[in-house]
Every structure is written in structure tokens, then in C-alpha cells.
Design an enzyme around this catalytic site. Structure first.
Site, PDB file in Angstrom:
ATOM      1  N   CYS A 288      -3.265   7.723   2.702  1.00 13.95           N
ATOM      2  CA  CYS A 288      -1.972   6.825   2.658  1.00 13.95           C
ATOM      3  C   CYS A 288      -1.975   6.264   4.055  1.00 13.95           C
ATOM      4  O   CYS A 288      -2.626   6.956   4.867  1.00 13.95           O
ATOM      5  CB  CYS A 288      -0.860   7.464   2.208  1.00 13.95           C
TER       6      CYS A 288
ATOM      7  N   TRP B 177      -1.796   5.545  -1.674  1.00 16.28           N
ATOM      8  CA  TRP B 177      -3.123   5.957  -2.417  1.00 16.28           C
ATOM      9  C   TRP B 177      -2.527   6.918  -3.572  1.00 16.28           C
ATOM     10  O   TRP B 177      -2.283   8.042  -2.912  1.00 16.28           O
ATOM     11  CB  TRP B 177      -4.240   6.180  -1.709  1.00 16.28           C
TER      12      TRP B 177
ATOM     13  N   GLY C  62      -0.802  12.964   2.439  1.00 15.77           N
ATOM     14  CA  GLY C  62      -1.458  14.567   2.218  1.00 15.77           C
ATOM     15  C   GLY C  62      -0.913  14.939   0.941  1.00 15.77           C
ATOM     16  O   GLY C  62      -0.504  14.275   0.097  1.00 15.77           O
TER      17      GLY C  62
END
Ligand code: M6R
Length: 616
Positions: free
Chosen positions: A2, A74, A101
Site C-alpha cells: 500500500c 492493495w 503491512g
């Protein structure tokens, strides 16, 4: 994967955050969101889809405020949706958090919070973080920075986070473990980024947070950095570095897409990856970054190459380079498999990790295994200052410049160039190469940029081939020897950006199964330059033609045999067989690019993908 951007300063945060999100969109693009600190508290806007959607949505809304956090996602946990988009907020809306993460123990943490009556709004692992921090702060009656440290000690997994809270509207808190986070220090302002892209427009002075660091950022005080692993919570002085990135490198420079720009940048990328490493006067090839470990490499019992995706294909090319020139066995491993396989590793093994981003979670895990088991661990990566650059014992940058298109192009050819230099340097020192072969290879390597340039001139011709391939549901790519990885790479390029199903095989292997797929509707792209298996490839092509397959061939200039057997042919300049991948891969990149355009696909941001895969 991301993208994270945050701002604290004197200016309006919104345009800076939005610009940052656009620059970071290559890291993930299924939803985006922004939280701004306003006089009434935190205002948050989120949208499913691209950053453009968020921007349209925010037009005419109140976007004032000089402190804010923003995120482009994402999806890992929970589908792409507004609800799952970041930022996530505490139940009372007083705290907002963005995260890159994975919180691996989120199920346990979530259950504990749910048992205490916390109501979750999303399916993400991230939401656990904001509720956990708030919960600690309320229960322990500690400051927000202290709560962040206590909470993060309970978290397993990886994170780069940025947090704002209404309780202190002039404070921005950041933390990182296992995925990068940079603090850009401007003139009375701070810009935070998951990489340098959103920062470089404003400043080149940056702090790279270390694993476990928690940074407290305010305008009226120096930055305070402590570490969750330090039980005494001492502050350390931040180490300020200069960002090695230029704004122009992040622009499209007149091209319609980043991918096309990056394809055309290959002559320069390959030249840059050789720059200063070949000294013709002294007749040496030298990679400064590995000198300290060169003796270990010369004494290596075996090279183990670990990588993923396109970088893994570069590793397969390296297998040929190293085995042929250095005469030491090479094993090329998918990092994701290697890390869970309890591999046999000897102390005199040299593990070479290859990664464009230097952030690929599986490759980094393989690096750790190599180090733990006592091997010498060398990295080849493109992003300066990346985790891989810091975690390996030594290494060489591929120096291709920033690559924004999700599909790797110029970084692949630059990786091969660095690997060829590495093999040549070791081979000469070990005496496993004749001086005439050494000089010929250096000469050919130096000619590669011009040869790549000449292949780029075939774009229009390749466009015509793309018209044909774009109408087909499948494609098969074949190659042998050092060009088998190029067949794999050609298939990967086509499938990832045009969504046509494609497979790569060693040409001789198809009679063991895949030949059953051949019919008039199956384009077979054969990578067949002059190489010692040329005649064998000719026979393989005959077998395909006998089954009415259509041949599209990549051959060496002047070829007359395979050309006659092909519906379409692209000729590439002659170069030493070991270096043919540098030229044969170019037409396949251009082919995939044009097929994707014809099929109206977003070549820079293919569906479901992201540029750096920092989760496993
Ligand atoms: O950054 P890395 O080189 O470690 O990334 C590994 C793969 O994710 C990457 O090579 C991927 O396969 C390419 N983007 C495909 O074009």
C-alpha cells in the site's frame, strides 16, 4: 504494497496528500482515503477505486487542514471497498490510522477487543491497530506515543503506520517494522512516505525509520524517535540522509505510460548499470559493493539465487552465466518456496537475492534464512536504501532508476547486466574463462545498449503482431538454454498486463504434454536467436507446424531458416549467446504492451497487482 503519505506543516495538507497518493498509486490502487485534522476534529474521505475517484469525490468538500494522513490500498484482508479502505478510525472518531503491512495475530487481538465490546467496521487486519492503541491509551491513561509503543509490542507481523488524534491536533505519530517508512524534513514541514516518491518534490532530507521505531513529529519540537524493543523508551537522535531520487525520474517524460517510457529507457538503464564498473584500461570488471565479500564469492561451493517473479527470471539467466563462466553450481529458487523448505545451506554457500524493490517479503525472508545459516548473503536490488540493501551483507545496485510501471522491464535488463558483470569479474579472478572469451563478452556487453536501441525501432512492426495476438485467448512462449527464462518472462509480461493466458516452456519440453494445446488458434512465440541449440529449436518448431500452430519468432538478424517457418518474425542484433536475453526480451515487452493497449487494459496498473509485494 500500500502507499502511505502524511503531512504536518504550515500549508494545506490536502493537495500535498493527494499529489503523494497519485505518485504512490503504483503500490496499490483498489481504494484510497484521506483523513484531515480540522477544527471540528478528524474529517475522513474514502473511496473504492483509483485516487482519481477520491479526488472527484472530494471536489467541493471541505479539505482544509495542515495535518493529514492518506493511503492507497492493495487489499490483503477484506475486499476492496469503502469500508475496508484506510484510514481506519477509533470508535469515537478521535483517532485515525493508516497502515501498510499485515497484522499476523489480528484474529486473536480482534477477539480480545470484541470481548471488551469494541465494534469493528471493516474486515481488515488494520482496524485492530487503531482500536488496540485507543484501548491501551484509555485503560493505561498514558500519552498517545506511549500507547502506540505498548500496543505495538503486542502486534506480530509487519507495519508502517501513521496516526493522528484529536487529543493532540498538532502531532503526527509514525512507526515501522518490516516495511519502509521515511520522514521527509522540509522547511517547517514534514512529509511522510512509504517511499521517497511523495517526498522528493518538497525535500531530499529524509530519515529512514528502523524496525521498531516510533516517531513523534510536531512542528514546535524536534522529532523524537524511540523503539518498541527498547524497554527504557529512550529517544535516539535521528540520522538524516539525502534521498537519491529526482522528480523528473518520477514523471512520464512525454510517453503515454510509464511502462513504455521504461521500455525505452533500457539502453540508458543498461549503460547506467555498467557505469564505472568496467575499466578497460586496467582490464577489470569491479562491483564496488561486493569487494569486501569477493573472496567468499570466489571460494563459494555453490550459489543459491533467491527471487520472485521477473527477478526470478533474471536469476535463471544468471544460472547460465555463472555456471558457464564461473563453473560453480547454481540453484535458483522461488524465495516463497525456499523460505518454508528447510533448505540445506552450507557456510561456504553464497546466497544471491535479487529484487527490484528490495522490499519483497518472501525474498527478504530468504535473505534472513541465508544469514541465520551462515551463508554469505549478497543482494542485487534497484531501490537505493531499501530493506534488502540494508539487510544483505553486501551487494550491487542495478541502477536502472525508479520503475513505476507495475510490470518490470528496464530493471530486468539492468539486473541481467549486473549479474553478467558479477559472473565475468569472478570468472576472470578464478581463471575459469579464457581472456579472449572475457574480452569478447565485455565488448558485447558494452554494445548491448545500442543493440537494445535498434530493437526498439521495431515497435510498429511488433504492433502489427500484437493485433494478431490480441485476438487469441492463449499464447505459448518457447525458448531454450539462456532464452528459456526469456520465454517465461515473455509469458509473464503478456498475462500480467493483457490478461491473456500465457505459458512459457523450454521448447523441447512441449512434447511431454503442452503440445496437446497446439492448434490453429494458438500463437507460439519462439525465442530462437543464434545459439548452440538452434537446430534443436528448428526441430521443435517443425513439430508445432505439423500440428498447425502459428509461429511468431524472435531470431538473429540474417536468419533464413526459422524466418521461413514463421508467420511473423522480429530480428534482433547478434550478440554473444550468453547475453542474448538482453535483446530477445525487448520485443516481448513491446508485444505485451501493445496487446494490452489493444485490449484496453491499464498497462501501468494491471488489475490485482502492485509494484512491490511487501506481504507474503
Ligand atoms: O521487487 P521484486 O523484484 O522483488 O519483485 C518481484 C516480483 O513481484 C516482480 O518481479 C513481478 O513479478 C514483476 N513486477 C512482474 O513484471
Amino acid at each position: 504494497m500500500c502507499g502511505i503519505v502524511a503531512y504536518l506543516g504550515q500549508k494545506e495538507a490536502y493537495p500535498i496528500l493527494l499529489g503523494g497518493l497519485h505518485r504512490l498509486e503504483y503500490r496499490g490502487y483498489d481504494s484510497a482515503g484521506i483523513a484531515l485534522m480540522q477544527s471540528s476534529g478528524i474529517t475522513m474521505y474514502k473511496k473504492k477505486g483509483r485516487v482519481d475517484e477520491l479526488q472527484k469525490f472530494c471536489n467541493n468538500l471541505d479539505t482544509s487542514g495542515s495535518l493529514g494522513i492518506a493511503h492507497t490500498r492493495w487489499a490483503t484482508h477484506g475486499e476492496p471497498s469503502e469500508q475496508n479502505a484506510h484510514p481506519h478510525v477509533s470508535e469515537d472518531g478521535s483517532m485515525a490510522l493508516i497502515h501498510n503491512g499485515i497484522v499476523e495475530n489480528y484474529i486473536i487481538l480482534k477477539q480480545q477487543l470484541v470481548n471488551q465490546g469494541v465494534i469493528f467496521q471493516s474486515d481488515t487486519d488494520t482496524e485492530v491497530l487503531v482500536h488496540l492503541i485507543k484501548n491501551v491509551q484509555d485503560k493505561e491513561k498514558v500519552s498517545l506515543p506511549e500507547a502506540v509503543i505498548i500496543a505495538l509490542r503486542m502486534v506480530e507481523g509487519t507495519y508502517a503506520i501513521a496516526i493522528i488524534s484529536k487529543d493532540d491536533p498538532n502531532q503526527l505519530i509514525v512507526a515501522k517494522k518490516g516495511t519502509p517508512l521515511l520522514i521527509g524534513i522540509g522547511d517547517n514541514e514534514y512529509i511522510i512516505g512509504s517511499d521517497g516518491a511523495p517526498i522528493v518534490e518538497y525535500t531530499k532530507q529524509v530519515i529512514y525509520l528502523e524496525d521498531g521505531d516510533v516517531g513523534v513529529i510536531r512542528i514546535d519540537k524536534p522529532i523524537q524517535i524511540s523503539n518498541v524493543n527498547d524497554s527504557k523508551n529512550l529517544h535516539r537522535s535521528p540520522y538524516i540522509q539525502t534521498l537519491e531520487l529526482n522528480l523528473e525520474q518520477l514523471e512520464k517524460g512525454g510517453f503515454d505510460t510509464y511502462m513504455l517510457k521504461e521500455i525505452y529507457e533500457q539502453p540508458k538503464a543498461v549503460r547506467d548499470s555498467m557505469r564505472g564498473r568496467i575499466n578497460l584500461e586496467k582490464d577489470v570488471v569491479s562491483l564496488g559493493g561486493i569487494l569486501e565479500y569477493e573472496q567468499k564469492m570466489l571460494n563459494a561451493r555453490r550459489f543459491i539465487i533467491v527471487a520472485c517473479g521477473t527477478s526470478w527470471h533474471a536469476g535463471l539467466v544468471a544460472e547460465h552465466l555463472f555456471e558457464t563462466l564461473v563453473r560453480v553450481p547454481v540453484e535458483v529458487e522461488y524465495a516463497s518456496e525456499f523460505r518454508y523448505r528447510n533448505p540445506v545451506i552450507y557456510e561456504d554457500d553464497v546466497l544471491i537475492a535479487i529484487s527490484q524493490s528490495g522490499e519483497t517479503a518472501d525474498t527478504l525472508a530468504a535473505v534472513e534464512i541465508g544469514k541465520k545459516r551462515g551463508a554469505t548473503v549478497i543482494g542485487i536490488c534497484n531501490v537505493v536504501g531499501s530493506t534488502m540493501a540494508r539487510e544483505t551483507m553486501a551487494g550491487s545496485y542495478s541502477h536502472a532508476g525508479p520503475e513505476i510501471g507495475v510490470a518490470c522491464t528496464k530493471t530486468f535488463t539492468a539486473q541481467i547486466t549486473v549479474l553478467a558483470l558479477m559472473a565475468l569479474s569472478l570468472a576472470k579472478k578464478k581463471g575459469t574463462i579464457s581472456m579472449s572469451q572475457y574480452h569478447k563478452l565485455i565488448n558485447d556487453l558494452e554494445s548491448a545498449p545500442d543493440k537494445i536501441e535498434s530493437v526498439l525501432h521495431y515497435e510498429q512492426q511488433i504492433q502489427r503482431i500484437a493485433q494478431y495476438v490480441a485476438t487469441k485467448p492463449n499464447a505459448m512462449f518457447l525458448g531454450r538454454g539462456v532464452n528459456f527464462p526469456i520465454a517465461l518472462e515473455g509469458a509473464l509480461k503478456l498475462k500480467e498486463i493483457s490478461y491473456i493466458h500465457a505459458e512459457g516452456y523450454p521448447a523441447a519440453e512441449i512434447k511431454h504434454g503442452p503440445i496437446a494445446l497446439i492448434d490453429t488458434n494458438m500463437p507460439v512465440i519462439v525465442v530462437a536467436p543464434e545459439q548452440h541449440t538452434y537446430d534443436k529449436v528448428v526441430s521443435n518448431i517443425q513439430e508445432i507446424i505439423a500440428r498447425k500452430g502459428t509461429i511468431i519468432s524472435i531470431v538473429t538478424e540474417g536468419d533464413s531458416v526459422i524466418k521461413k517457418m514463421s508467420k511473423f518474425t522480429i530480428e534482433v542484433p547478434k550478440i554473444d549467446e550468453l547475453l542474448t536475453p538482453l535483446v530477445t526480451t525487448i520485443p516481448l515487452q513491446i508485444l505485451a504492451y501493445h496487446v494490452a493497449l489493444i485490449r484496453d487494459c491499464d498497462v501501468d496498473k494491471p488489475r490485482n497487482l502492485a509494484k512491490s509485494v511487501s506481504v507474503e
